[in-house]
Design a protein around this motif. Structure first.
Motif, PDB file in Angstrom:
ATOM      1  N   ARG A  48       0.827  -1.210   0.000  1.00 12.07           N
ATOM      2  CA  ARG A  48       0.000   0.000   0.000  1.00 12.07           C
ATOM      3  C   ARG A  48       0.861   1.261   0.000  1.00 12.07           C
ATOM      4  NH1 ARG A  48      -4.503   0.406   4.007  1.00 12.07           N
ATOM      5  NH2 ARG A  48      -5.421   1.558   2.298  1.00 12.07           N
ATOM      6  N   PHE A  49       2.180   1.130   0.007  1.00 10.82           N
ATOM      7  CA  PHE A  49       3.103   2.256  -0.032  1.00 10.82           C
ATOM      8  C   PHE A  49       2.880   3.197   1.142  1.00 10.82           C
ATOM      9  CE2 PHE A  49       2.630   0.583  -4.271  1.00 10.82           C
ATOM     10  CZ  PHE A  49       3.948   0.356  -4.612  1.00 10.82           C
ATOM     11  N   THR A  50       2.885   2.625   2.337  1.00  8.14           N
ATOM     12  CA  THR A  50       2.655   3.404   3.555  1.00  8.14           C
ATOM     13  C   THR A  50       3.833   3.348   4.521  1.00  8.14           C
ATOM     14  OG1 THR A  50       1.548   1.517   4.583  1.00  8.14           O
ATOM     15  CG2 THR A  50       0.135   3.106   3.422  1.00  8.14           C
ATOM     16  N   THR A  51       4.950   2.799   4.100  1.00  6.03           N
ATOM     17  CA  THR A  51       6.130   2.724   4.957  1.00  6.03           C
ATOM     18  C   THR A  51       7.366   3.190   4.188  1.00  6.03           C
ATOM     19  OG1 THR A  51       6.717   0.476   4.296  1.00  6.03           O
ATOM     20  CG2 THR A  51       5.193   0.684   6.150  1.00  6.03           C
ATOM     21  N   ALA A  52       8.387   3.570   4.930  1.00  6.33           N
ATOM     22  CA  ALA A  52       9.654   3.959   4.313  1.00  6.33           C
ATOM     23  C   ALA A  52      10.214   2.812   3.467  1.00  6.33           C
ATOM     24  CB  ALA A  52      10.660   4.362   5.382  1.00  6.33           C
ATOM     25  N   GLU A 113      -7.941   4.360   5.411  1.00  5.79           N
ATOM     26  CA  GLU A 113      -9.209   3.678   5.187  1.00  5.79           C
ATOM     27  C   GLU A 113      -9.556   3.589   3.698  1.00  5.79           C
ATOM     28  OE1 GLU A 113      -9.953   7.977   5.109  1.00  5.79           O
ATOM     29  OE2 GLU A 113      -8.754   6.732   6.425  1.00  5.79           O
ATOM     30  N   GLU A 114      -8.809   4.291   2.866  1.00  5.71           N
ATOM     31  CA  GLU A 114      -9.050   4.328   1.425  1.00  5.71           C
ATOM     32  C   GLU A 114      -8.200   3.285   0.709  1.00  5.71           C
ATOM     33  OE1 GLU A 114     -11.219   6.437  -0.010  1.00  5.71           O
ATOM     34  OE2 GLU A 114     -11.654   7.639   1.770  1.00  5.71           O
ATOM     35  N   GLY A 115      -8.595   2.978  -0.508  1.00  2.72           N
ATOM     36  CA  GLY A 115      -7.845   2.029  -1.319  1.00  2.72           C
ATOM     37  C   GLY A 115      -6.464   2.533  -1.695  1.00  2.72           C
TER      38      GLY A 115
END
Length: 163
Positions: A48-52, A113-115
């Motif tokens: 989801r490309f949410t971490t370093a 919460e979004e895609g």
């Protein structure tokens, strides 16, 4: 352009999520609250490309897109849209214009919460600031990733990293 392609790939990699286009940002950002001490976040690849762990390689490959200076309506507009697009793996962004001390530019919250959690929504504000026409000659950028590693670059007016 590469950020658009990567965003499409990221959105397509989300099974069972809506892949509609994000709304355009229109509101000005609210003043940043006092900055709390940064803490490293867990680094697990989620797709989801949410971490370093996931964002660092993208930002390393697209350094020439980190900032953009545009002349518009008698002003220089300094855009950080690309950094906002990968903000979920960032803890902080600081910018300094023309040798001034870098200041923290607030990042909008991630929309977990979004895609596509990195999407820029209208309520996130605008990813730019205005300056007098022709005044921006160089921009220093310090990115702090959510694993607390840092990267600093200086860009010319044309948005390309200076050597």
């Amino acid at each position: 352009m590469i950020d658009v392609i990567l965003a499409i790939i990221a959105a397509a990699a989300q099974p069972g999520t809506d892949s509609g286009a994000p709304e355009a940002a229109a509101a000005a950002p609210e003043p940043a609250p006092a900055q709390a001490a940064l803490a490293a976040e867990p680094q697990e690849a989620t797709g989801r490309f949410t971490t370093a762990l996931e964002v660092k390689p993208i930002l390393a490959a697209t350094q020439g897109n980190w900032i953009h200076v545009r002349e518009f309506d008698g002003q220089d507009l300094l855009y950080v849209t690309h950094l906002w697009s990968w903000r979920c793996g960032l803890a902080r962004v600081k910018l300094g214009v023309n040798g001034q001390a870098p200041e923290i530019w607030p990042l909008p919250d991630c929309h977990l919460e979004e895609g596509f959690p990195n999407m820029i929504k209208e309520e996130d504000g605008l990813p730019y600031r205005s300056y007098p026409l022709g005044s921006i000659q160089q921009v220093s950028v310090e990115v702090t990733y959510d694993d607390l590693s840092r990267e600093s670059l200086t860009f010319g007016r044309n948005g390309q990293p200076l050597q």
